[in-house]
Design a protein around this motif. Structure first.
Motif, PDB file in Angstrom:
ATOM      1  N   LEU A  75      -5.706  22.928   6.646  1.00  0.00           N
ATOM      2  CA  LEU A  75      -5.646  22.571   8.071  1.00  0.00           C
ATOM      3  C   LEU A  75      -4.197  22.340   8.498  1.00  0.00           C
ATOM      4  N   SER A  76      -3.403  21.744   7.618  1.00  0.00           N
ATOM      5  CA  SER A  76      -1.986  21.543   7.924  1.00  0.00           C
ATOM      6  C   SER A  76      -1.269  22.876   8.059  1.00  0.00           C
ATOM      7  N   ILE A  77      -1.636  23.847   7.230  1.00  0.00           N
ATOM      8  CA  ILE A  77      -1.037  25.179   7.315  1.00  0.00           C
ATOM      9  C   ILE A  77      -1.417  25.842   8.637  1.00  0.00           C
ATOM     10  N   ALA A  78      -2.688  25.702   9.042  1.00  0.00           N
ATOM     11  CA  ALA A  78      -3.121  26.257  10.325  1.00  0.00           C
ATOM     12  C   ALA A  78      -2.350  25.622  11.475  1.00  0.00           C
ATOM     13  N   ARG A  79      -2.149  24.317  11.405  1.00  0.00           N
ATOM     14  CA  ARG A  79      -1.398  23.603  12.450  1.00  0.00           C
ATOM     15  C   ARG A  79       0.040  24.121  12.512  1.00  0.00           C
ATOM     16  N   THR A  80       0.643  24.348  11.352  1.00  0.00           N
ATOM     17  CA  THR A  80       2.017  24.842  11.314  1.00  0.00           C
ATOM     18  C   THR A  80       2.106  26.268  11.840  1.00  0.00           C
ATOM     19  N   LEU A  81       1.103  27.099  11.515  1.00  0.00           N
ATOM     20  CA  LEU A  81       1.063  28.457  12.053  1.00  0.00           C
ATOM     21  C   LEU A  81       1.033  28.442  13.576  1.00  0.00           C
ATOM     22  N   LEU A  82       0.281  27.506  14.130  1.00  0.00           N
ATOM     23  CA  LEU A  82       0.153  27.426  15.575  1.00  0.00           C
ATOM     24  C   LEU A  82       1.484  27.036  16.225  1.00  0.00           C
ATOM     25  N   ALA A  83       2.336  26.305  15.491  1.00  0.00           N
ATOM     26  CA  ALA A  83       3.628  25.880  16.026  1.00  0.00           C
ATOM     27  C   ALA A  83       4.638  27.027  16.104  1.00  0.00           C
ATOM     28  N   ARG A  84       4.411  28.101  15.350  1.00  0.00           N
ATOM     29  CA  ARG A  84       5.287  29.288  15.348  1.00  0.00           C
ATOM     30  C   ARG A  84       6.747  28.942  15.049  1.00  0.00           C
ATOM     31  N   PRO A  85       7.032  28.247  13.956  1.00  0.00           N
ATOM     32  CA  PRO A  85       8.423  27.907  13.641  1.00  0.00           C
ATOM     33  C   PRO A  85       9.201  29.123  13.145  1.00  0.00           C
ATOM     34  N   THR A  86      10.511  29.038  13.233  1.00  0.00           N
ATOM     35  CA  THR A  86      11.384  30.078  12.687  1.00  0.00           C
ATOM     36  C   THR A  86      11.713  29.791  11.228  1.00  0.00           C
ATOM     37  N   VAL A  87      11.904  28.498  10.903  1.00  0.00           N
ATOM     38  CA  VAL A  87      12.265  28.082   9.553  1.00  0.00           C
ATOM     39  C   VAL A  87      11.201  27.105   9.036  1.00  0.00           C
ATOM     40  N   LEU A  88      10.716  27.366   7.833  1.00  0.00           N
ATOM     41  CA  LEU A  88       9.707  26.516   7.198  1.00  0.00           C
ATOM     42  C   LEU A  88      10.332  25.747   6.055  1.00  0.00           C
ATOM     43  N   LEU A  89      10.051  24.456   6.009  1.00  0.00           N
ATOM     44  CA  LEU A  89      10.540  23.602   4.932  1.00  0.00           C
ATOM     45  C   LEU A  89       9.316  23.010   4.237  1.00  0.00           C
ATOM     46  N   LEU A  90       9.051  23.456   3.020  1.00  0.00           N
ATOM     47  CA  LEU A  90       7.850  23.073   2.294  1.00  0.00           C
ATOM     48  C   LEU A  90       8.233  22.154   1.138  1.00  0.00           C
ATOM     49  N   ALA A  98      -5.062  28.259  -5.623  1.00  0.00           N
ATOM     50  CA  ALA A  98      -4.948  29.683  -5.308  1.00  0.00           C
ATOM     51  C   ALA A  98      -5.162  29.935  -3.826  1.00  0.00           C
ATOM     52  N   GLN A  99      -6.139  29.238  -3.220  1.00  0.00           N
ATOM     53  CA  GLN A  99      -6.391  29.414  -1.787  1.00  0.00           C
ATOM     54  C   GLN A  99      -5.226  28.880  -0.963  1.00  0.00           C
ATOM     55  N   VAL A 100      -4.663  27.752  -1.368  1.00  0.00           N
ATOM     56  CA  VAL A 100      -3.539  27.174  -0.631  1.00  0.00           C
ATOM     57  C   VAL A 100      -2.313  28.076  -0.746  1.00  0.00           C
ATOM     58  N   VAL A 101      -2.058  28.610  -1.935  1.00  0.00           N
ATOM     59  CA  VAL A 101      -0.910  29.508  -2.127  1.00  0.00           C
ATOM     60  C   VAL A 101      -1.071  30.759  -1.272  1.00  0.00           C
ATOM     61  N   ALA A 102      -2.297  31.302  -1.205  1.00  0.00           N
ATOM     62  CA  ALA A 102      -2.544  32.474  -0.360  1.00  0.00           C
ATOM     63  C   ALA A 102      -2.299  32.135   1.108  1.00  0.00           C
ATOM     64  N   ALA A 103      -2.736  30.953   1.535  1.00  0.00           N
ATOM     65  CA  ALA A 103      -2.522  30.526   2.917  1.00  0.00           C
ATOM     66  C   ALA A 103      -1.038  30.334   3.200  1.00  0.00           C
ATOM     67  N   LEU A 104      -0.315  29.778   2.237  1.00  0.00           N
ATOM     68  CA  LEU A 104       1.126  29.608   2.409  1.00  0.00           C
ATOM     69  C   LEU A 104       1.829  30.956   2.517  1.00  0.00           C
ATOM     70  N   GLY A 105       1.320  31.955   1.792  1.00  0.00           N
ATOM     71  CA  GLY A 105       1.891  33.291   1.897  1.00  0.00           C
ATOM     72  C   GLY A 105       1.792  33.829   3.309  1.00  0.00           C
ATOM     73  N   ALA A 106       0.637  33.595   3.964  1.00  0.00           N
ATOM     74  CA  ALA A 106       0.476  34.021   5.359  1.00  0.00           C
ATOM     75  C   ALA A 106       1.409  33.242   6.271  1.00  0.00           C
ATOM     76  N   LEU A 107       1.580  31.951   5.985  1.00  0.00           N
ATOM     77  CA  LEU A 107       2.449  31.103   6.799  1.00  0.00           C
ATOM     78  C   LEU A 107       3.909  31.543   6.705  1.00  0.00           C
ATOM     79  N   MET A 108       4.350  31.935   5.511  1.00  0.00           N
ATOM     80  CA  MET A 108       5.754  32.279   5.292  1.00  0.00           C
ATOM     81  C   MET A 108       6.094  33.699   5.719  1.00  0.00           C
ATOM     82  N   GLN A 109       5.099  34.514   5.996  1.00  0.00           N
ATOM     83  CA  GLN A 109       5.334  35.919   6.333  1.00  0.00           C
ATOM     84  C   GLN A 109       6.275  36.040   7.530  1.00  0.00           C
TER      85      GLN A 109
END
Length: 271
Positions: A170-185, A198-209
């Motif tokens: 859910l936090s990843i979805a929230r961050t995706l909605l913010a549309r940041p330029t730089v991600l700090l994880l 594995a699911q979280v890593v896959a979601a992070l991959g979409a976030l970092m794209q």
């Protein structure tokens, strides 16, 4: 705490980051210490091209999270400069900087509210379609739809009714909605179990794209997905390069990878 003076503020003449933002990050001769007499970072120079993923590895206290804090101007360096797209962060308005950067920490904070409200916290004017798209990209739509009231399910104080992996997605979805330029994880998978990782890593991959990403992690699964690994030791960069290349060199990264692999019982690939 609320009455304490704010140490970092907009300087006179500060301006917004020019659009469109690209996301190139530079640390140039940066020295910083929470006590200036005892530096945590010493003369750090690091350039991260726009769109690159960089994993920051090192022992606890090496200065990894401090690098992230300098990028959000939680602190300013005592020496050197940190820049975004060539602009010294001190010359940018804090509002503009925070609009273009997003931090995901290991401790995900969710409010005692609905799933939809928690995701929309990043952008209250987001449409239902945008919320659904963010949840789908974060590999969260399936479990959300299975909740008793779907998007209208109240997650409880700090998301107590959800698992660690669900809260992080859910936090990843929230961050995706913010549309940041730089991600700090900052250790984004440390609070999830192996089954959820594995699911979280896959979601992070979409976030970092397509975004610049700095990833502080002790998990091999995340470090191996990075374009570069930067190893920090006692406030200095001791190794920098693609993970496969550093593994073959047999230096600091290879030693950390062996140590982490032994700690989690993970078999390391043959170099």
């Amino acid at each position: 705490m609320l009455d304490a003076p704010v140490a970092v503020q907009d300087r006179p003449g500060a301006r917004p980051l020019p659009e469109p933002a690209r996301g190139e990050v530079r640390f140039e001769g940066v020295t910083f210490g929470y006590d200036p007499a005892r530096p945590v970072l010493r003369n750090v120079t690091l350039t991260i091209p726009a769109g690159q993923r960089v994993a920051l590895l090192g022992e606890s206290g090496a200065g990894k999270s401090t690098l992230l804090g300098l990028l959000t101007r939680t602190h300013d360096p005592q020496q050197g400069r940190v820049s975004l797209d060539g602009a010294d962060l001190r010359d940018l308005t804090l509002n503009s900087l925070h609009t273009h950067t997003a931090v995901m920490a290991q401790d995900t904070f969710l409010f005692h509210d609905t799933v939809a409200a928690n995701v929309r916290y990043a952008r209250p004017d987001a449409t239902d379609a945008e919320v659904h798209a963010a949840l789908q990209a974060a590999h969260a739509l399936g479990f959300v739809q299975a909740l008793p009231d779907g998007l209208n399910t109240v997650v409880g104080e700090r998301g107590v009714r959800l698992s660690g992996g669900q809260r992080q997605r859910l936090s990843i979805a929230r961050t995706l909605l913010a549309r940041p330029t730089v991600l700090l994880l900052d250790e984004p998978t440390s609070a999830v179990d192996a089954q959820s990782e594995a699911q979280v890593v896959a979601a992070l991959g979409a976030l970092m794209q397509g975004r610049t990403a700095l990833i502080v992690t002790h998990r091999l699964s995340l470090a191996r997905t990075a374009d570069r690994v930067v190893v920090v030791r006692e406030g200095s960069i001791v190794e920098d390069g693609p993970p496969d290349v550093l593994r073959r060199h047999g230096g600091a990264y290879a030693a950390l990878e062996r140590a982490m692999g032994e700690a989690v019982g993970e078999e390391l690939p043959v170099a």
